[in-house]
Design a protein around this motif. Structure first.
Motif, PDB file in Angstrom:
ATOM      1  N   THR A  29       0.811  -1.224   0.000  1.00 22.32           N
ATOM      2  CA  THR A  29       0.000   0.000   0.000  1.00 22.32           C
ATOM      3  C   THR A  29       0.844   1.275   0.000  1.00 22.32           C
ATOM      4  O   THR A  29       0.302   2.369  -0.080  1.00 22.32           O
ATOM      5  CB  THR A  29      -0.929   0.029   1.235  1.00 22.32           C
ATOM      6  N   THR A  53       0.781  -7.147   1.451  1.00 24.70           N
ATOM      7  CA  THR A  53       0.685  -6.741   2.859  1.00 24.70           C
ATOM      8  C   THR A  53       0.610  -5.228   2.973  1.00 24.70           C
ATOM      9  O   THR A  53       1.083  -4.503   2.106  1.00 24.70           O
ATOM     10  CB  THR A  53       1.878  -7.246   3.718  1.00 24.70           C
ATOM     11  N   SER A  76      -0.588  -5.729   9.136  1.00 23.45           N
ATOM     12  CA  SER A  76       0.238  -5.935  10.325  1.00 23.45           C
ATOM     13  C   SER A  76      -0.499  -5.522  11.595  1.00 23.45           C
ATOM     14  O   SER A  76      -0.016  -5.757  12.695  1.00 23.45           O
ATOM     15  CB  SER A  76       1.532  -5.115  10.196  1.00 23.45           C
ATOM     16  N   LEU A 102       2.423 -11.016   9.452  1.00 21.41           N
ATOM     17  CA  LEU A 102       3.261 -10.269   8.512  1.00 21.41           C
ATOM     18  C   LEU A 102       4.592 -10.997   8.295  1.00 21.41           C
ATOM     19  O   LEU A 102       5.062 -11.147   7.160  1.00 21.41           O
ATOM     20  CB  LEU A 102       3.527  -8.859   9.060  1.00 21.41           C
ATOM     21  N   ILE A 117       8.323  -2.587   2.766  1.00 21.63           N
ATOM     22  CA  ILE A 117       7.847  -2.014   4.032  1.00 21.63           C
ATOM     23  C   ILE A 117       8.860  -0.949   4.419  1.00 21.63           C
ATOM     24  O   ILE A 117      10.048  -1.054   4.093  1.00 21.63           O
ATOM     25  CB  ILE A 117       7.754  -3.132   5.103  1.00 21.63           C
ATOM     26  N   GLY A 119      11.168   0.865   7.179  1.00 22.51           N
ATOM     27  CA  GLY A 119      11.738   0.673   8.509  1.00 22.51           C
ATOM     28  C   GLY A 119      12.138  -0.761   8.809  1.00 22.51           C
ATOM     29  O   GLY A 119      11.954  -1.675   7.995  1.00 22.51           O
ATOM     30  N   ILE A 224      10.945   8.481   4.341  1.00 20.82           N
ATOM     31  CA  ILE A 224      12.148   8.567   3.499  1.00 20.82           C
ATOM     32  C   ILE A 224      12.343  10.005   2.995  1.00 20.82           C
ATOM     33  O   ILE A 224      13.461  10.471   2.812  1.00 20.82           O
ATOM     34  CB  ILE A 224      12.117   7.533   2.342  1.00 20.82           C
TER      35      ILE A 224
HETATM   36  P1  NAD Z   1       5.597   4.242   2.451  1.00 18.40           P
HETATM   37  O1  NAD Z   1       5.514   4.883   3.783  1.00 18.40           O
HETATM   38  O2  NAD Z   1       4.969   4.918   1.289  1.00 18.40           O
HETATM   39  O3  NAD Z   1       4.992   2.756   2.520  1.00 18.40           O
HETATM   40  C1  NAD Z   1       5.396   1.880   3.524  1.00 18.40           C
HETATM   41  C2  NAD Z   1       4.648   0.552   3.451  1.00 18.40           C
HETATM   42  O4  NAD Z   1       5.013  -0.201   4.616  1.00 18.40           O
HETATM   43  C3  NAD Z   1       3.118   0.685   3.497  1.00 18.40           C
HETATM   44  O5  NAD Z   1       2.551  -0.396   2.782  1.00 18.40           O
HETATM   45  C4  NAD Z   1       2.795   0.542   4.979  1.00 18.40           C
HETATM   46  O6  NAD Z   1       1.499   0.053   5.209  1.00 18.40           O
HETATM   47  C5  NAD Z   1       3.833  -0.491   5.389  1.00 18.40           C
HETATM   48  N1  NAD Z   1       4.205  -0.364   6.791  1.00 18.40           N
HETATM   49  C6  NAD Z   1       4.589   0.755   7.450  1.00 18.40           C
HETATM   50  N2  NAD Z   1       4.895   0.463   8.722  1.00 18.40           N
HETATM   51  C7  NAD Z   1       4.710  -0.869   8.866  1.00 18.40           C
HETATM   52  C8  NAD Z   1       4.854  -1.761   9.959  1.00 18.40           C
HETATM   53  N3  NAD Z   1       5.256  -1.359  11.167  1.00 18.40           N
HETATM   54  N4  NAD Z   1       4.592  -3.072   9.746  1.00 18.40           N
HETATM   55  C9  NAD Z   1       4.193  -3.500   8.538  1.00 18.40           C
HETATM   56  N5  NAD Z   1       4.029  -2.702   7.467  1.00 18.40           N
HETATM   57  C10 NAD Z   1       4.285  -1.401   7.642  1.00 18.40           C
HETATM   58  O7  NAD Z   1       7.151   3.981   2.181  1.00 18.40           O
HETATM   59  P2  NAD Z   1       7.929   3.963   0.791  1.00 18.40           P
HETATM   60  O8  NAD Z   1       8.339   5.331   0.433  1.00 18.40           O
HETATM   61  O9  NAD Z   1       7.198   3.110  -0.201  1.00 18.40           O
HETATM   62  O10 NAD Z   1       9.267   3.210   1.217  1.00 18.40           O
HETATM   63  C11 NAD Z   1       9.307   1.804   1.435  1.00 18.40           C
HETATM   64  C12 NAD Z   1      10.757   1.353   1.522  1.00 18.40           C
HETATM   65  O11 NAD Z   1      11.382   1.607   0.265  1.00 18.40           O
HETATM   66  C13 NAD Z   1      11.580   2.140   2.560  1.00 18.40           C
HETATM   67  O12 NAD Z   1      12.530   1.273   3.094  1.00 18.40           O
HETATM   68  C14 NAD Z   1      12.260   3.221   1.729  1.00 18.40           C
HETATM   69  O13 NAD Z   1      13.482   3.640   2.301  1.00 18.40           O
HETATM   70  C15 NAD Z   1      12.516   2.456   0.432  1.00 18.40           C
HETATM   71  N6  NAD Z   1      12.635   3.308  -0.758  1.00 18.40           N
HETATM   72  C16 NAD Z   1      11.578   4.073  -1.134  1.00 18.40           C
HETATM   73  C17 NAD Z   1      11.685   4.868  -2.274  1.00 18.40           C
HETATM   74  C18 NAD Z   1      10.519   5.673  -2.770  1.00 18.40           C
HETATM   75  O14 NAD Z   1      10.610   6.259  -3.851  1.00 18.40           O
HETATM   76  N7  NAD Z   1       9.417   5.739  -2.062  1.00 18.40           N
HETATM   77  C19 NAD Z   1      12.892   4.909  -2.991  1.00 18.40           C
HETATM   78  C20 NAD Z   1      13.945   4.112  -2.570  1.00 18.40           C
HETATM   79  C21 NAD Z   1      13.809   3.299  -1.455  1.00 18.40           C
END
Ligand code: NAD
Ligand code: MG
Length: 407
Positions: A29, A53, A76, A102, A117, A119, A224
């Motif tokens: 998501t 998830t 989760s 999860l 995910i 973190g 991020i």
């Molecule tokens: P986001 O916050 O948009 O999405 C995070 C996802 O993790 C969601 O599906 C959320 O429901 C889930 N989540 C959050 N906390 C959780 C928990 N405690 N337990 C289970 N699920 C949980 O984050 P994002 O920007 O998509 O980033 C995701 C990962 O990808 C991070 O590690 C980030 O550093 C890395 N990343 C992101 C980008 C980007 O463009 N967004 C680029 C490079 C790397």
């Protein structure tokens, strides 16, 4: 972006139906998860969705599970089991909820697991997918920072591949294809400089979460984006690169590149450099990992270099971005310092978002945690033991919390 809504171009070849991959998306998501689903949306023949998830956003999770015919939808959050079950009633999608569910998502038999995910919460399910022999498309950089050696050892032992999704690491991975490891002299990781690139140190004192969560070039999740403004994101990425590509800390440089079009560079022993350049669109890096070693035709915007005109590079100001020095400290001390660093950073980030501490205080908190834990055990603990890693993560959160309470 405009091209994305159109059908795939005729050049599209996908994987071919005989090679259909079973796939799970952890963090479906979120920003990376949704971009991954966008790729699947345009190639229904190459992937069969096992599990999706999410956490609190169960409406999105349910909608995606139905659209992609997922076998499992897993939140989760324990309390959201019943509401998710109701949203998916009569669809045949199996609903699971809670932290244990999860983590078990990683045990489901798939060819490819996308680890997206945010973190340290992403560490265990991603690790379990590797332990089951799946390939792991890794966006969750925190896993490599906290448990890089364990992740690599697990992939080697069970035959899965660790495929980088972070744009910088995908760039390096692509530049390394066909090259001998010993010919690599250095890697140069580019950084946009985030929301506060042009702010002075004095201005940073009063930076607010709202100001920090607007990225000049990329559209990403809140955490991020703030980490990009503080360069904690870059600090994590330096450690991630060291682990993914078996580099020594001295081989990794960081350069500010405001346009964010060169995603990273590999420098070779003959003075040649391979830079990866492309649009600000994570679907490129995600698709590279999903289809590796193939390159599908993607309907993403193409860069017009003449319109872009120039590319700039600057040295990062380490006084403004102390996180970079903290990454050096983590790499020098080794052991479980990466796990401590990431956990302390996550705790400090929570406190900044909650308005408890200032923007620059985040790095002070992390520094104090690292100094305290390195004297105790973090630098000496076995980095290949998952229980040790999780215990260090918990300890660093407690120590960081106490440091925050003192402020
Ligand atoms: P986001 O916050 O948009 O999405 C995070 C996802 O993790 C969601 O599906 C959320 O429901 C889930 N989540 C959050 N906390 C959780 C928990 N405690 N337990 C289970 N699920 C949980 O984050 P994002 O920007 O998509 O980033 C995701 C990962 O990808 C991070 O590690 C980030 O550093 C890395 N990343 C992101 C980008 C980007 O463009 N967004 C680029 C490079 C790397
Ligand atoms: Mg990145």
């Amino acid at each position: 972006m405009a091209l994305w809504g159109r059908p795939w171009p005729l050049a599209w070849s996908g994987l071919g139906c005989c090679d259909m991959k079973r796939i799970s998306i952890l963090g479906a998501t979120g920003s990376i998860g949704q971009s991954t689903l966008d790729i699947l949306r345009h190639d229904r023949d190459s992937f069969d969705v096992c599990a999706l998830t999410g956490a609190r956003n169960i409406h999105q999770l349910a909608q995606d599970a139905i659209e992609f015919g997922a076998s499992y939808a897993i939140t989760s959050v324990d309390d959201l089991y019943q509401p998710l079950k109701e949203l998916l009633a009569g669809t045949g999608v199996t609903v699971m909820a809670g932290r244990a569910a999860l983590v078990e998502a990683g045990d489901l038999p798939v060819d490819l697991c996308v680890s997206a995910i945010v973190g340290a919460a992403g560490l265990e399910p991603g690790y379990r997918a590797l332990a089951r022999g799946a390939d792991l498309a890794l966006a969750n950089k925190e896993s490599m920072v906290a448990a890089g050696q364990l992740m690599k050892q697990t992939a080697r032992k069970h035959g899965g591949q660790l495929l980088p999704v972070d744009s910088e690491h995908s760039a390096i991975f692509q530049a390394l294809q066909g090259e001998a490891r010993q010919s690599v002299e250095r890697v140069i990781i580019t950084a946009s400089g985030g929301a506060f690139r042009d702010w002075s140190l004095a201005q940073l004192q009063s930076a607010t979460p709202a100001q920090a969560q607007t990225h000049p070039n990329w559209d990403m999740g809140q955490r991020i984006t703030i980490d990009s403004a503080s360069m904690f994101n870059k600090a994590l990425e330096v450690i991630e690169a060291k682990e993914l590509f078996d580099l020594s800390p001295g081989q990794i440089e960081v350069v500010i590149h405001p346009q964010s079009l060169i995603h990273s560079i590999v420098g070779f022993c003959d003075a040649g450099m391979m830079a990866h350049i492309g649009p600000h669109d994570m679907r490129h890096a995600i698709a590279y990992a999903m289809y590796y070693p193939n390159r599908p035709a993607l309907p993403l915007a193409r860069l017009d270099l003449v319109k872009i005109g120039r590319l700039d590079f600057m040295e990062p100001d380490r006084a403004k971005y102390p996180a970079l020095d903290l990454a050096d400290q983590v790499m020098d001390q080794g052991g479980l310092m990466g796990a401590a660093f990431n956990a302390a950073k996550e705790t400090a980030l929570d406190a900044f978002i909650a308005g408890q501490i200032g923007f620059l205080t985040m790095s002070q908190v992390v520094k104090r945690v690292l100094d305290r834990l390195s004297i105790d055990t973090a630098a000496k603990s076995d980095p290949l033991d998952l229980e040790n890693i999780l215990a260090m993560d918990a300890l660093a959160r407690t120590v960081a919390g106490k440091e925050i309470d003192k402020i």
